[in-house]
Every structure is written in structure tokens, then in C-alpha cells.
Design an enzyme around this catalytic site. Structure first.
Site, PDB file in Angstrom:
ATOM      1  N   ASP A 167       0.814  -1.212   0.000  1.00 37.32           N
ATOM      2  CA  ASP A 167       0.000   0.000   0.000  1.00 37.32           C
ATOM      3  C   ASP A 167       0.850   1.265   0.000  1.00 37.32           C
ATOM      4  O   ASP A 167       0.317   2.371   0.003  1.00 37.32           O
ATOM      5  CB  ASP A 167      -0.947   0.018   1.206  1.00 37.32           C
ATOM      6  CG  ASP A 167      -2.411  -0.062   0.790  1.00 37.32           C
ATOM      7  OD1 ASP A 167      -2.677  -0.339  -0.397  1.00 37.32           O
ATOM      8  OD2 ASP A 167      -3.283   0.144   1.643  1.00 37.32           O
ATOM      9  N   ASP A 233       1.201  -9.570   9.675  1.00 37.86           N
ATOM     10  CA  ASP A 233       1.691  -8.200   9.584  1.00 37.86           C
ATOM     11  C   ASP A 233       3.106  -8.228   9.021  1.00 37.86           C
ATOM     12  O   ASP A 233       3.812  -9.238   9.101  1.00 37.86           O
ATOM     13  CB  ASP A 233       1.682  -7.539  10.961  1.00 37.86           C
ATOM     14  CG  ASP A 233       0.293  -7.054  11.354  1.00 37.86           C
ATOM     15  OD1 ASP A 233      -0.600  -7.040  10.484  1.00 37.86           O
ATOM     16  OD2 ASP A 233       0.105  -6.692  12.529  1.00 37.86           O
ATOM     17  N   ASP A 235       5.821  -7.160  10.022  1.00 34.96           N
ATOM     18  CA  ASP A 235       6.899  -7.453  10.972  1.00 34.96           C
ATOM     19  C   ASP A 235       6.592  -8.681  11.826  1.00 34.96           C
ATOM     20  O   ASP A 235       7.166  -8.864  12.888  1.00 34.96           O
ATOM     21  CB  ASP A 235       7.158  -6.240  11.882  1.00 34.96           C
ATOM     22  CG  ASP A 235       5.897  -5.763  12.581  1.00 34.96           C
ATOM     23  OD1 ASP A 235       4.846  -6.411  12.423  1.00 34.96           O
ATOM     24  OD2 ASP A 235       5.957  -4.743  13.280  1.00 34.96           O
ATOM     25  N   ASP A 330     -10.080  -6.378  12.025  1.00 33.40           N
ATOM     26  CA  ASP A 330      -9.923  -7.761  12.461  1.00 33.40           C
ATOM     27  C   ASP A 330     -11.098  -8.215  13.331  1.00 33.40           C
ATOM     28  O   ASP A 330     -11.787  -9.180  13.011  1.00 33.40           O
ATOM     29  CB  ASP A 330      -8.585  -7.946  13.196  1.00 33.40           C
ATOM     30  CG  ASP A 330      -8.262  -6.786  14.146  1.00 33.40           C
ATOM     31  OD1 ASP A 330      -9.177  -6.002  14.462  1.00 33.40           O
ATOM     32  OD2 ASP A 330      -7.104  -6.678  14.581  1.00 33.40           O
TER      33      ASP A 330
END
Length: 765
Positions: A167, A233, A235, A330
Site C-alpha cells: 500500500d 503483519d 513485521d 480484524d
């Protein structure tokens, strides 16, 4: 039969309430409360089996109900004192909120589920999995490590597709009106496209940055064809066994839409870092993942936490993909799918290693997003009125949403004593004997209950500390979302930062103001107790209450006094073997820890002659593989020799890494899925009430001095002559520290700063 059972439950409940609300003398109440506390101690000593747990909860509930009845019936100021009545009602409302949250928590955590490990399934029955790694502005070396770990999972390669969802390189970004931003976006897109091609990963971007992370993943859903979507994610790097431990649940239940696993982090959050607790105290989120999510799992109400989770693609298709009405896509997604009759599973095994925000300001930014998003769901899609949810599921979602109102009660508890100390306003009508018989014993029972249930994963008073530190800022965020539920927008949390110097957080000033106010209250209370006739023991009790609040504020000052953290790459303790290759010579070695930027190892046997001569210009570490690796299975090293003599401990940085070498790093760092559970277990030691309270008081005394020292350091520094902090250089100090910690269980951020890997074949300081 059911009607008779319901009647008996209602009748017995009514009889219990009538018994518990009978008025008794203060002396009788004190005797009763002391007896309950003694019984709790006996039950605690007996054990923690199911029967003992139920008995403990029943006894504690008895004391809590007695206190609530007395508190509501006898302690509010009279209507003739409107100021006292107003403030007293606010305090009572804060207490009742906490009691409700406690009751709901006891229901949710009545019988937490512990699922058995999955059996390995034949490859031919496994579903196709699409792995989504959404990214916005993360560094390329973080993305390379995550996608390498994702591609290295133990799973048939023809059934595993990894997608990097960028993104930060959308058409909208590449055509930004600011030419500098546009060029940066175009360079990012080109660089990540090249990286993905070299690593066998699918690069995906979109036209516009709409609906944040949910919109990013929904754009990819239109192209993905797998049965299961796995979200990480950017990370959050998975361990090799992730899919083998989780995917089988989807074959057991066709109505299963979610398998969620815990989020575990290699680095401390700012409060852990600044109080130096990461290696010895369970992290704040461990109570949620180790107990609350397991408790929700009992009621088919565990929910999606944004990462480290698998979702059935056909179920997502029924709701139009990931929900994006709120900024917590979520929980909202799980909420909608639970309402459609789908089920969820929580697997309580750490299978990913992630990064937390390093600074207090980024930590607060993250919590503001969570808070506002959960309240958005509560306001816009209230679980009470959501069709399709079972009553216990509604209660589970409400518990997770109403929790975020905590800033108001927490601030009320902090400031309430000042009304009497400074202005003689009585907001709690009680004499000293009643306060001891009811309030003090209730507080003791409450602390015992929490320590009995959660003491392994939460030290005493730590929940209150986190609530206080967040509450100062979340109260404003709550008001904002209540006034305009659709206003909040998704903000990416900054991670991977470095802190070169000790300093105060830019958000520290409210904490100094609160501490100063409460310190003033304690001084005034002491003065009035000693020198003013008539204040008596009531002033002593209120003064002690205020002093405890002051200690809490003092610990809060420590939480916002940022300790330096020059390292971007926290390490993970491992136990792997390999070969050190230096100028063609080989030496066997034992690798003791690894990070995204380097590792440490013991050389076994004779050292290569090049090392003895001080020449290590062409060193590589050849890793004994667990899984399948591309290339020669080696990593380029910049060696640093330890001064530990016979231990032959070497620390090293990884030199400039090429894309295929990230697969070697992923195998080394994430090959053993037992590494993180061992770390968590090493710090999950029950902290007694006495030890936890003593630790908290000590922090409350010493941390304000550190905060003031940082404050003077800020004002004494002259901006006109201040020079940039030099880049840390390799030193024997660091090597000694690394050697001392090399055999410790937990990971640590206490080692040398590594160069930032800026791309596939470039490195910048």
C-alpha cells in the site's frame, strides 16, 4: 425438566442474594471478611484444580457482593450535599464499572480451553493457502525476512502462495502531487517488485489507498484462489511449523472461519523497556492471549487479531471480504462471521515473532487505534442487538469492547482523594471501622482473586499501571469517537526505530503534572493529619489512598522516561549448529542467538588460522538446515572477537545480504518453533502479592528521580552546540555484555546497533 432447572437456579440465586444482603454489625462484617480471607488462603494452599478454583471464586464472590451491597446502600453523600453527591456518584459508578468488568471476566475465563496439538496430515489433503503480508512503509529488510519465513513454512510448495500487498506503492501514491513523495513511491514499488521476483513472491498493489488494511487485503482477495487466507503483519515472521500446527482445524469443521494464534514479540514495549522488565516479567498481552482468548474459545467467541491467523476464503466471500467500516477490521470481521453461524478456534502456541512499538508515543498511537476501533464496533454494531450471535458470544464481544472505557474510572480513582484532602468534600460516607470491615477487606480479596487467577501472566498492579499510562490520552480519543463514530482513521504504527539517547517522551508532561498534583495532596494530607485537630484517622486513610496513587504516577513517570535503545534488531536465543568459514578454513560452531542483523556463536575446537592472525575479511556462517533453503545455506559475516578467552564467543553482524540469503536467515531464526515458548516459560513465574507490591513501591520511589534527571538533562543541553550522536562502534563492553547473556533464555535488545538493510543489495547506516 428445563423449566424446573431454571426455576431452581433462579430460586437459589434469589435466596443467596437475600442472604448476602442481610444487614449485620460492623464487627460481624469484619469477622466474616477475615474468615473469608483465611478460607481463600487455605484454598490457595490446597491447589488450583477445578474444584479448588470454583471454591475460590465462590468465596471471593461472596465478599465482593457484600461490599457492593453496602457500598450502594450506605455510602453515598446525602442530597443536601450536591457537590459531594455528584462526585460520590462518579466514584461509585467507577467502582461498579470495575465490578461488572470483573464479573464478565470471571464468566469469560471460567474454563479456558487448551487445545491438543494437531497431527501431521498427508500433503494431498491439505488446502491451498494464500499468505497475505500487507505493507505500507516498512523497511525492505523487514519485508524480506517476513516473506522468506512465510515461504519457508513446512508446507507443500505447490499449495503455498505468498503475496506482498504494497500500500506504499499504489497508483495514488506514485502520482502524488508532491513530486518527492511520488518519486519515493515509484522507487519503493520498483524495488519491491524486484525483491518479490527474486524471492518467488507475488507482488500486489492497487489503484487507491481506500479502507486502509482491510481494503488492501480485499483487493488481493479478488486475485487469490486458495482455500485459506493466512495474514501476517509485515513485521510478524512465522516459525516453520506454523501451518502444520493450525491448518488441520479447517478439515475438521466446515463451518470454521478462523484459527487465531498468539502475538509474541522479540522486543519490549516502551513500558517494559523503560522499567527493564522484559526478561523477567510476562508482557502485557500475555494475559489476553494465554487466558482471555482461550476463555473466549470455550464459548466459540475468540476473535481475529489482525495477524498470525488463518481465515476461510469462502466465509470471507459471504461478507464481502474483510470488514472495513471501523478501523479494527480484524475484530469487526470476526464479529460479522460469528453472527453468520461460523466458528473460530484459538491455538495457544506462539508461532510468530513480531515487533512492538519502541517509543511511548507510538505505543499510545497504537492503543488509540485499538480503543477507537473497538468502541466504533460497539456504537455502530452493538453486539446486544446483533442477530445471529448467541448470548454468551454477545457477552464475549461486549467484554472486549466495554473494557476500553477504563480511562475514566482509572482517572477517577487517581484523583478522588484530592476532593477531601484539598476541599473537605466527602464523597464516601463511612467511618474508619466500616472502611476496614468492608473496603479494605474487599480490596484484599480483589487483589487475591486477580493474583490467584492471573498471577503467572500478570504481576500485581501492572494492569493498573498500563491503564493509567494509557488513560491520560485515551480519554480524549474516547470522547472523539463517541461524538463522531465514523471519524477515526487507520494510522500505521511506527516500528523498528532506534533511540540513541536517554530522554523524556514528548508525551511526558501530563505525567509530571499528575505526579505534582498527587504529591501536593500527600503533603497536604500529612500536614492536616499532624497539625489540624479533628481530621483524625479518616484523613490518614484518604492520605494513604492518595499516596498509593502518587506511587502509581511515579511509576508512570518511569514509563515515559525513554531509555536509549540503539539496536533495531532484538535477538532470539536458539540452539543451532553450523560451520564458520574464513578464507577457506572451516570450524564447527554452536549458534546461541540470532537477530535480523546478526548473531553470536561459540567456536568449537581450533580457531581458523585467519582469525588467529586477525584476518576475517571473508567470513561466512554455514547453517545446518532444518528446512529447505536456497543457495549454499550461508550468511555473510562481519566478525567481532569476544574477550572471553577460552569461551571463544564471537559476535557478528550480517554483511550486505542478497535476497536468497534471507531464506537462510529465516531457517536459522524461525526453524525451531519451540524457541519462543521456552522464552515465555522462562518469565512466567508466579509473582506473589507481597513481592509484586514491594517491586511496585520501589519503582514509585526511584523512577520519579530518573524522570527528573532526564528533565534536567533536556534543559541543560544547548541546541546550538549539540552534535549528532555518533554511530556506536564495536566495543569489548558490548561483547562482554553479549557473552554474559549468550546463554540466557530470553531475547534482548541490549546489543550493538546493526546497519539498516535498506534493500536487496544495498546497506545504509
Amino acid at each position: 425438566m428445563f423449566g424446573l432447572r431454571a426455576f431452581l437456579w433462579i430460586a437459589s440465586g434469589a435466596a443467596a442474594i437475600l442472604l448476602l444482603t442481610q444487614p449485620v454489625s460492623v464487627q460481624a462484617q469484619l469477622s466474616l471478611s477475615v474468615t473469608v480471607i483465611a478460607a481463600l488462603i487455605v484454598v490457595w494452599m490446597i491447589g488450583r484444580g477445578k474444584l479448588a478454583r470454583q471454591l475460590f471464586l465462590a468465596l471471593a464472590s461472596f465478599s465482593i457482593i457484600r461490599y457492593v451491597y453496602w457500598r450502594v446502600s450506605y455510602t453515598l453523600p446525602p442530597a443536601s450535599d450536591p457537590v459531594g453527591l455528584t462526585l460520590g456518584s462518579m466514584l461509585l459508578a467507577a467502582e461498579l464499572y470495575c465490578v461488572v468488568i470483573l464479573v464478565v471476566s470471571l464468566i469469560v475465563n471460567a474454563d479456558p480451553v487448551k487445545r491438543k496439538p494437531q497431527k501431521r496430515l498427508p500433503d494431498d489433503v491439505l488446502p491451498v493457502v494464500d499468505v497475505f503480508v500487507p505493507t505500507y512503509n516498512e523497511d525492505e529488510y523487514i519485508l524480506a525476512t517476513t516473506v522468506a519465513a512465510a515461504r519457508s513454512m513446512d508446507y507443500p510448495k505447490d499449495k503455498l502462495n505468498v503475496w506482498l500487498l504494497d500500500d506504499g506503492g499504489t497508483d495514488q501514491k506514485c502520482n502524488d502531487k508532491d513530486p518527492i513523495k511520488a518519486e519515493a513511491a515509484r522507487q519503493r514499488r520498483a524495488s519491491l517488485q524486484a525483491l518479490c521476483k527474486q524471492m518467488g513472491v507475488i507482488y500486489q498493489t492497487r489503484a487507491r489507498n481506500e479502507h486502509a488494511k482491510a481494503g488492501n487485503m480485499n483487493a488481493a482477495l479478488a486475485h487469490a484462489k486458495g482455500d485459506i487466507v493466512l495474514v501476517f503483519d509485515a513485521d510478524h515472521a512465522p516459525f516453520r511449523a506454523f501451518l502444520q500446527e493450525t491448518v488441520g482445524y479447517f478439515l475438521e469443521d466446515p463451518k470454521l472461519f478462523l484459527v487465531q494464534t498468539p502475538h509474541v514479540f522479540l522486543n519490549p514495549d516502551p513500558i517494559e523497556k523503560n522499567l527493564r522488565t522484559f526478561n523477567r516479567m510476562p508482557s502485557e498481552n500475555e494475559m489476553f492471549y494465554s487466558l482471555t482468548q482461550r476463555g473466549l474459545d470455550k464459548w466459540d467467541a475468540s476473535f481475529f487479531c489482525g495477524s498470525a491467523a488463518l481465515l476461510r476464503r469462502s466465509a470471507l466471500a459471504e461478507t464481502g471480504g474483510f470488514s472495513g467500516v471501523t478501523i479494527t477490521e480484524d475484530c469487526e470481521t470476526a464479529f460479522e462471521l460469528h453472527a453468520r453461524g461460523y466458528h473460530s478456534v484459538f491455538v495457544d502456541k506462539p508461532l510468530i515473532a513480531g515487533l512492538q512499538p519502541e517509543t511511548f508515543s507510538s505505543f499510545i498511537g497504537q492503543r488509540v487505534r485499538w480503543c477507537q476501533g473497538m468502541l466504533q464496533i460497539m456504537i455502530l454494531k452493538n453486539p446486544l442487538f446483533k442477530k445471529g450471535l448467541r448470548p454468551i458470544q454477545k457477552l464475549g464481544y461486549l467484554s472486549s469492547m466495554t473494557f476500553w472505557w477504563f480511562p475514566f474510572p482509572r482517572l477517577v480513582f487517581m484523583l478522588a482523594p484530592l476532593s477531601y484532602i484539598l476541599f473537605d468534600v466527602k464523597i464516601f460516607v463511612s467511618n474508619v471501622d466500616e472502611a476496614i470491615a468492608y473496603t479494605l477487606t474487599y480490596m484484599i480479596v480483589n487483589v487475591m482473586l486477580q493474583n490467584y487467577l492471573f498471577g503467572v501472566v500478570r504481576w500485581p498492579w501492572v494492569s493498573e499501571l498500563y491503564e493509567y499510562c494509557q488513560g491520560v490520552f485515551l480519554s480524549k480519543a474516547i470522547v472523539s469517537v463517541v461524538l463522531n463514530p465514523r471519524k477515526p482513521t487507520f494510522n500505521v504504527t511506527a516500528k523498528g526505530l532506534t533511540l540513541e539517547n536517554d530522554h523524556l517522551s514528548e508525551l511526558a508532561w501530563p505525567f509530571f503534572a499528575m505526579y505534582g498534583l498527587l504529591l501536593t495532596g500527600t503533603v497536604v494530607a500529612a500536614y492536616r493529619y499532624i497539625f489540624e485537630p479533628g481530621t483524625g484517622n479518616l484523613m490518614l486513610i484518604v492520605g494513604l489512598w492518595n499516596t498509593f496513587s502518587m506511587l502509581m504516577a511515579g511509576v508512570g513517570l518511569g514509563a515515559v522516561s525513554e531509555r536509549k535503545q540503539p539496536d533495531r534488531h532484538p535477538r532470539l536465543t536458539i540452539n543451532r549448529t553450523g560451520l564458520l568459514a574464513v578464507n577457506g578454513e572451516l570450524a564447527r560452531c554452536k549458534i546461541v542467538n540470532v537477530s535480523a542483523g546478526g548473531c553470536a556463536f561459540h567456536v568449537e575446537g581450533d580457531l581458523p588460522s585467519a582469525l588467529l592472525e586477525g584476518d576475517a575479511t571473508n567470513a561466512r556462517l554455514i547453517v545446518d538446515a532444518i528446512g529447505d533453503m536456497t543457495g549454499d545455506g550461508s550468511l555473510p559475516l562481519i566478525l567481532l572477537r569476544s574477550d572471553e578467552g577460552d569461551r571463544k564467543l564471537y559476535a557478528c553482524e550480517f554483511d550486505t545480504m542478497h535476497p536468497h540469503e534471507y531464506f537462510v536467515l529465516a531457517d536459522l531464526m524461525y526453524g525451531d518453533s519451540d524457541a519462543l515458548p521456552k522464552f515465555l516459560e522462562s518469565r512466567r513465574k508466579h509473582k506473589s502479592i507481597w513481592a509484586g507490591t514491594g517491586q511496585f513501591i520501589w519503582w514509585g520511589i526511584v523512577e520519579p528521580f530518573r524522570a527528573v534527571a532526564y528533565l534536567f538533562k533536556r534543559f541543560s543541553a544547548s541546541p546550538s552546540i549539540e552534535e549528532p550522536a555518533p554511530t556506536p562502534e564495536p566495543s569489548t563492553i558490548w561483547l562482554h555484555r553479549l557473552a554474559a547473556k549468550a546463554n540466557d533464555g530470553p531475547p534482548s535488545a541490549e546489543h550493538k546497533a546493526q546497519p539498516q538493510k535498506a534493500g536487496a543489495s544495498s546497506k545504509s547506516a
